[in-house]
Scaffold this motif. Structure first.
Motif, PDB file in Angstrom:
ATOM      1  N   LEU A 148       0.855  -1.181   0.000  1.00  0.00           N
ATOM      2  CA  LEU A 148       0.000   0.000   0.000  1.00  0.00           C
ATOM      3  C   LEU A 148       0.894   1.234   0.000  1.00  0.00           C
ATOM      4  O   LEU A 148       1.733   1.403   0.892  1.00  0.00           O
ATOM      5  CB  LEU A 148      -0.898   0.005   1.230  1.00  0.00           C
TER       6      LEU A 148
ATOM      7  N   TRP B 193      -3.674   4.233   5.843  1.00  0.00           N
ATOM      8  CA  TRP B 193      -4.155   2.890   5.508  1.00  0.00           C
ATOM      9  C   TRP B 193      -4.535   2.064   6.742  1.00  0.00           C
ATOM     10  O   TRP B 193      -4.748   0.860   6.618  1.00  0.00           O
ATOM     11  CB  TRP B 193      -3.072   2.129   4.740  1.00  0.00           C
TER      12      TRP B 193
ATOM     13  N   GLN C  86      -7.644  -0.096   6.398  1.00  0.00           N
ATOM     14  CA  GLN C  86      -7.523  -1.123   5.359  1.00  0.00           C
ATOM     15  C   GLN C  86      -6.588  -2.238   5.807  1.00  0.00           C
ATOM     16  O   GLN C  86      -6.880  -3.418   5.565  1.00  0.00           O
ATOM     17  CB  GLN C  86      -7.011  -0.482   4.061  1.00  0.00           C
TER      18      GLN C  86
ATOM     19  N   CYS D 210      -0.094  -7.020   4.696  1.00  0.00           N
ATOM     20  CA  CYS D 210      -0.003  -5.655   4.181  1.00  0.00           C
ATOM     21  C   CYS D 210       1.337  -5.018   4.529  1.00  0.00           C
ATOM     22  O   CYS D 210       1.804  -5.114   5.675  1.00  0.00           O
ATOM     23  CB  CYS D 210      -1.132  -4.802   4.747  1.00  0.00           C
TER      24      CYS D 210
ATOM     25  N   VAL E 183       3.048  -1.238   4.187  1.00  0.00           N
ATOM     26  CA  VAL E 183       2.856   0.164   3.830  1.00  0.00           C
ATOM     27  C   VAL E 183       4.208   0.753   3.455  1.00  0.00           C
ATOM     28  O   VAL E 183       5.143   0.772   4.255  1.00  0.00           O
ATOM     29  CB  VAL E 183       2.220   0.964   4.975  1.00  0.00           C
TER      30      VAL E 183
ATOM     31  N   PRO F 173      -9.617   6.696   1.685  1.00  0.00           N
ATOM     32  CA  PRO F 173      -9.315   5.698   2.723  1.00  0.00           C
ATOM     33  C   PRO F 173      -9.679   6.162   4.132  1.00  0.00           C
ATOM     34  O   PRO F 173      -9.913   5.336   5.020  1.00  0.00           O
ATOM     35  CB  PRO F 173      -7.791   5.491   2.587  1.00  0.00           C
TER      36      PRO F 173
END
Length: 251
Positions: A23, A34, A37, A47, A49, A229
């Motif tokens: 992300l 984020w 999310q 995930c 980032v 977001p």
């Protein structure tokens, strides 16, 4: 194909393969952008980032993301992060399993846009406190229904204060490239997502992006401006979940 996401909750995770998801935040954004999310997708994705605060060109930023990337990954970029994601697609298309571009653009800088950003940098470096997203700018970045939302505003200003003026000047000075060729070259599943009332990167531009990619899906987030977001996190998370679970029939 256009789809509007209202933010419903849906469970379709049984048997899904866990994805590696990178992300990429936007200008003056960090991992807090984020947060919802990352939490909402934790059941189906690992995930990561990305940090795009140090490079001075799109290529430098893309290379820094790739340096820490898994061998194959899904990629989602927001705003400036969408430009970085397109640059990653130029450099390493075979590593990307699917691509999502959120509230961003494919248009190159014009001399007028460059001059405007240089003026902003000059103002940011002037003596006095760096405000980042002041009240007037927030009315551009947020849907009218969210301008007075203390949680959203505090999150945006918190990121601004953490990253500061030097990061702003560095990121704001990065030249944006033309993304037409890279968009036309994509063969993986692609989602183009935009807030219904995004004034910074308008919905019409996202429609043009989607038309450049035959297999792209255009997702519109109702009641949101540029900061989707944060403004409608449930709807953005749902859209990303659907995109991650979509079968990849490409090469």
């Amino acid at each position: 194909m256009e789809r509007r996401v209202e933010g419903r909750t849906e469970s379709r995770l049984a048997g899904a393969e866990r994805a590696e998801l990178i992300l990429i935040p936007g200008l003056l954004n960090d991992a807090e952008l984020w947060r919802d999310q990352v939490s909402g997708l934790s059941g189906i994705a690992t995930c990561h980032v990305a940090d795009i605060t140090e490079g001075r060109t799109l290529r430098e930023l893309a290379q820094s993301v790739l340096a820490d990337a898994p061998a194959r990954f899904a990629l989602a970029g927001f705003s400036l992060g969408g430009y970085v994601a397109q640059e990653i697609a130029r450099l390493a298309p075979d590593q990307i399993t699917r691509l999502a571009l959120l509230d961003t653009s494919f248009r190159p800088d014009t001399p007028e846009r460059l001059a405007g950003r240089h003026a902003l940098n000059k103002a940011a470096l002037a003596p006095g406190r760096f405000h980042g997203f002041g009240d007037r700018l927030l009315t551009t970045y947020l849907d009218p229904s969210h301008v007075a939302d203390e949680r959203i505003v505090a999150t945006i200003r918190g990121m601004t204060e953490r990253l500061g003026v030097e990061t702003f000047v560095r990121q704001n000075g990065i030249e944006r490239k033309d993304g037409i060729d890279v968009l036309r070259s994509l063969t993986c599943p692609v989602m183009i997502l935009c807030g219904e009332n995004d004034l910074v990167t308008p919905l019409a531009d996202h429609g043009e992006m989607a038309r450049l990619v035959p297999q792209a899906k255009l997702v519109v987030i109702p009641g949101s401006g540029h900061m989707t977001p944060l403004e409608n996190p449930a709807a953005v998370t749902e859209a990303l979940r659907d995109w991650l679970l979509e079968p990849n029939q490409g090469p």
